[in-house]
Structures are given as C-alpha cells and as structure tokens.
Design a protein around this motif. Structure first.
Motif, mmCIF file in Angstrom:
data_model
loop_
_atom_site.group_PDB
_atom_site.id
_atom_site.type_symbol
_atom_site.label_atom_id
_atom_site.label_comp_id
_atom_site.label_asym_id
_atom_site.label_seq_id
_atom_site.Cartn_x
_atom_site.Cartn_y
_atom_site.Cartn_z
ATOM 1 N N ILE A 74 -63.118 -49.436 30.543
ATOM 2 C CA ILE A 74 -62.251 -49.287 29.366
ATOM 3 C C ILE A 74 -62.614 -50.361 28.353
ATOM 4 N N CYS A 75 -62.750 -49.977 27.113
ATOM 5 C CA CYS A 75 -62.972 -50.941 26.031
ATOM 6 C C CYS A 75 -61.764 -50.861 25.106
ATOM 7 N N THR A 76 -61.124 -51.993 24.863
ATOM 8 C CA THR A 76 -59.858 -51.982 24.129
ATOM 9 C C THR A 76 -59.805 -53.074 23.068
ATOM 10 N N VAL A 77 -59.013 -52.818 22.049
ATOM 11 C CA VAL A 77 -58.696 -53.887 21.112
ATOM 12 C C VAL A 77 -57.849 -54.922 21.846
ATOM 13 N N GLU A 78 -57.894 -56.179 21.385
ATOM 14 C CA GLU A 78 -57.200 -57.253 22.096
ATOM 15 C C GLU A 78 -55.703 -56.994 22.210
ATOM 16 N N ALA A 79 -55.150 -56.332 21.213
ATOM 17 C CA ALA A 79 -53.713 -56.055 21.237
ATOM 18 C C ALA A 79 -53.310 -55.226 22.458
ATOM 19 N N SER A 118 -61.881 -50.640 38.166
ATOM 20 C CA SER A 118 -61.697 -50.651 36.712
ATOM 21 C C SER A 118 -62.328 -51.903 36.103
ATOM 22 N N THR A 119 -62.964 -51.708 34.959
ATOM 23 C CA THR A 119 -63.495 -52.824 34.171
ATOM 24 C C THR A 119 -62.915 -52.709 32.764
ATOM 25 N N VAL A 120 -62.483 -53.831 32.202
ATOM 26 C CA VAL A 120 -61.904 -53.829 30.858
ATOM 27 C C VAL A 120 -62.692 -54.774 29.957
ATOM 28 N N LEU A 121 -63.169 -54.243 28.836
ATOM 29 C CA LEU A 121 -63.846 -55.035 27.811
ATOM 30 C C LEU A 121 -62.918 -55.147 26.604
ATOM 31 N N VAL A 122 -62.938 -56.297 25.928
ATOM 32 C CA VAL A 122 -62.054 -56.524 24.781
ATOM 33 C C VAL A 122 -62.889 -56.756 23.527
ATOM 34 N N MET A 123 -62.629 -55.967 22.488
ATOM 35 C CA MET A 123 -63.350 -56.078 21.217
ATOM 36 C C MET A 123 -62.439 -55.631 20.086
ATOM 37 N N ILE A 166 -65.686 -48.794 19.239
ATOM 38 C CA ILE A 166 -66.408 -47.568 18.880
ATOM 39 C C ILE A 166 -67.895 -47.702 19.193
ATOM 40 N N ASP A 167 -68.496 -48.830 18.804
ATOM 41 C CA ASP A 167 -69.925 -49.046 19.074
ATOM 42 C C ASP A 167 -70.210 -49.030 20.573
ATOM 43 N N THR A 168 -69.314 -49.611 21.362
ATOM 44 C CA THR A 168 -69.496 -49.650 22.820
ATOM 45 C C THR A 168 -69.470 -48.251 23.403
ATOM 46 N N LEU A 169 -68.563 -47.402 22.941
ATOM 47 C CA LEU A 169 -68.515 -46.023 23.415
ATOM 48 C C LEU A 169 -69.753 -45.249 22.997
ATOM 49 N N LEU A 170 -70.204 -45.481 21.766
ATOM 50 C CA LEU A 170 -71.378 -44.753 21.278
ATOM 51 C C LEU A 170 -72.645 -45.142 22.055
ATOM 52 N N ARG A 171 -72.668 -46.362 22.606
ATOM 53 C CA ARG A 171 -73.796 -46.789 23.442
ATOM 54 C C ARG A 171 -73.629 -46.350 24.894
ATOM 55 N N ASP A 172 -72.535 -45.646 25.199
ATOM 56 C CA ASP A 172 -72.216 -45.242 26.571
ATOM 57 C C ASP A 172 -72.013 -46.436 27.492
ATOM 58 N N ASP A 173 -71.555 -47.554 26.935
ATOM 59 C CA ASP A 173 -71.269 -48.730 27.747
ATOM 60 C C ASP A 173 -69.815 -48.776 28.191
ATOM 61 N N ALA A 174 -69.044 -47.766 27.813
ATOM 62 C CA ALA A 174 -67.657 -47.638 28.272
ATOM 63 C C ALA A 174 -67.297 -46.153 28.282
ATOM 64 N N ASP A 175 -66.271 -45.819 29.072
ATOM 65 C CA ASP A 175 -65.869 -44.414 29.222
ATOM 66 C C ASP A 175 -64.764 -44.026 28.251
ATOM 67 N N ILE A 176 -63.900 -44.981 27.970
ATOM 68 C CA ILE A 176 -62.713 -44.674 27.176
ATOM 69 C C ILE A 176 -62.357 -45.893 26.345
ATOM 70 N N GLY A 177 -61.782 -45.679 25.175
ATOM 71 C CA GLY A 177 -61.461 -46.798 24.301
ATOM 72 C C GLY A 177 -60.030 -46.730 23.792
ATOM 73 N N LEU A 178 -59.472 -47.893 23.482
ATOM 74 C CA LEU A 178 -58.163 -47.991 22.832
ATOM 75 C C LEU A 178 -58.375 -48.725 21.519
ATOM 76 N N THR A 179 -58.055 -48.070 20.411
ATOM 77 C CA THR A 179 -58.324 -48.629 19.092
ATOM 78 C C THR A 179 -57.073 -48.577 18.214
ATOM 79 N N PHE A 180 -57.113 -49.347 17.131
ATOM 80 C CA PHE A 180 -56.028 -49.325 16.157
ATOM 81 C C PHE A 180 -56.559 -48.747 14.859
ATOM 82 N N ASN A 181 -55.891 -47.674 14.406
ATOM 83 C CA ASN A 181 -56.248 -47.048 13.127
ATOM 84 C C ASN A 181 -57.741 -46.699 13.083
#
Length: 255
Positions: free
Chosen positions: A78-83, A105-110, A116-131
């Motif tokens: 999972i790649c997520t915004v810090e919030a 589970s692995t969690v990356l914070v950006m 978005i860039d991490t998902l586009l590189r296939d370095d994460a399966d799912i993302g949590l973003t703001f706006n």
C-alpha cells in the motif's frame, strides 16, 4: 506408446509424431524401439527427469495460486499519503490481518503525486491519495468527501469561528506542505482562483511537522480532518471549516 495414447485420449500416431518432433528438435533418439515396446535412451531419461520436475513445479505453482485465491498467502503493498497513517491505514491493516493473518502487508508513505508515480511503476498495489489529479492510467475505485480545514491550536484567534475563508488568513503565520502533497495543490488552486498568494513561514514535506506547528500555536495550517483526527478529538487542535468552494469539494481516494 499405446498406453500413453490411451492415457492422453489421443490416437497412437499422435504420440509417435510428438516423440519424433522432440527427437528432431534435440538431434538425438529419445527412445529405443524393440519387439516388446520402447525404452528410454540416456537422452530420453534426461528429458523425462526434467519433464517430471516441471510437472511437480507446475503443481506447486497451482498450489500457491490456490493459496492466493483463498488469501492464505501473498503480499500486498500500500502506498499512502502521510495523513492516512494517522488513522485510516492502521485500522484497515489491523482488520485485514485479523481476517487474513498469512498475508503480509507493506506500507509506503509519500505525497499524492509520489503515490501515483509508485502505482504507475507497479511498485505498489493500491494507493490512498488526497484530491487525486486526473491521470488516464489511474483508476479511482472509491472516494469519500474530505473537506480542507484551517487547523489551529484551541487558543488561536480563529479557533472559535464556525467557518473561515483563506483570504482572511493570508496575513497570518502559515505552514504549508510542499508540492508533492495533494493538499498543497488544492491550496494553490484556491489561491489562483482568488488571485492571492500565501507566503508560508514553514514549508515542509511532513504532515506531523504541520500538526506540531499548529499545536504550538505558531500559526495556521491546512489539513483534511483525517490527517489530524486524534489531535482534534483530544482537544489539542481545532479544525475550522474553509468556506472556499474548492476546499469543500476535496476528497480522499483509493486508487
């Protein structure tokens, strides 16, 4: 060869033809034919051994895929915004771990753009973003309204207001996230719409730094509620809704 054909439910000549094709490909005889049938040559024995191993490997692959289907094994990144770390992601992982204890589970914070860039590189399966900004290669699978607030200490001058506009805050000491954050892009959009400019006294790539800035009553920062939920619920911070149109239309997204 006849028994092989019966086992495969094909005609005998089809088996013989496949054997001949393999012999042509390898350039060596794979079986010796005699009056009682056939036996493997040394080359045939080598091929048979590797074929048997390949079948065993295939069974292992099937077994591992079956485990994945049943979520008895596997990994999710999972790649997520810090919030999201403040409240959302920990609760989700605890519940997921209860249901599927063998999945790691692995969690990356950006910031949002980093997610978005991490998902586009296939370095994460799912993302949590703001706006989330528009991107043809990114799909928003779930979205929840998450307005932007002016966040301050309870002793701050605006803490008692029911609503506030960004233009009323532009001369106050302000802390902003850097441009890797969706929060910052939303604030910049609001500034462009209102034709004003906030000059922050603190610019950072850390949500926690923004939270500490506000708790210390140094000035105002801007955050979605979930980014500082625990501090707001504990009475350490006050979240004053922003009246600006774009601030009311923000969202947190699963991508």
């Amino acid at each position: 060869i006849r028994r092989a054909a019966d086992s495969l439910n094909v005609v005998q000549s089809a088996v013989s033809r496949q054997v001949q094709n393999l012999e042509t490909e390898f350039g060596m005889a794979l079986i010796d034919r005699h009056s009682r049938g056939v036996r493997l040559t040394d080359a045939g024995a080598i091929l048979a051994r590797y074929a048997h191993q390949s079948l065993l490997d295939l069974e292992r692959v099937r077994s591992e895929i079956d485990d994945l289907k049943a979520l008895r094994s596997g990994k999710i990144k999972i790649c997520t915004v810090e919030a999201g770390i403040a409240d959302v992601i920990p609760r989700v992982i605890i519940e997921f771990k209860r249901l599927y204890p063998a999945v790691k589970s692995t969690v990356l914070v950006m910031g949002t753009h980093g997610v978005i860039d991490t998902l586009l590189r296939d370095d994460a399966d799912i993302g949590l973003t703001f706006n989330t900004p528009d991107d043809p290669d990114i799909e928003i699978v779930a979205s929840q309204e998450q307005c932007l607030y002016a966040v301050v200490a309870p002793t701050h001058a605006i803490a008692g207001l029911s609503v506030v506009r960004i233009k009323d805050l532009q001369d106050l000491p302000t802390a902003l996230p850097d441009t890797s954050f969706g929060i910052r892009h939303l604030i910049d959009d609001i500034q462009r719409e209102l034709k004003l400019r906030i000059e922050p006294v603190l610019l950072t790539n850390s949500i926690q730094a923004l939270v500490k800035f506000a708790i210390a009553d140094i000035g105002v920062t801007f955050l979605p509620y979930f980014a500082a939920k625990s501090e707001i619920d504990a009475g350490k911070l006050v979240a004053v809704p922003l009246a600006d149109r774009l601030a009311r239309n923000a969202s947190v997204d699963i991508i």
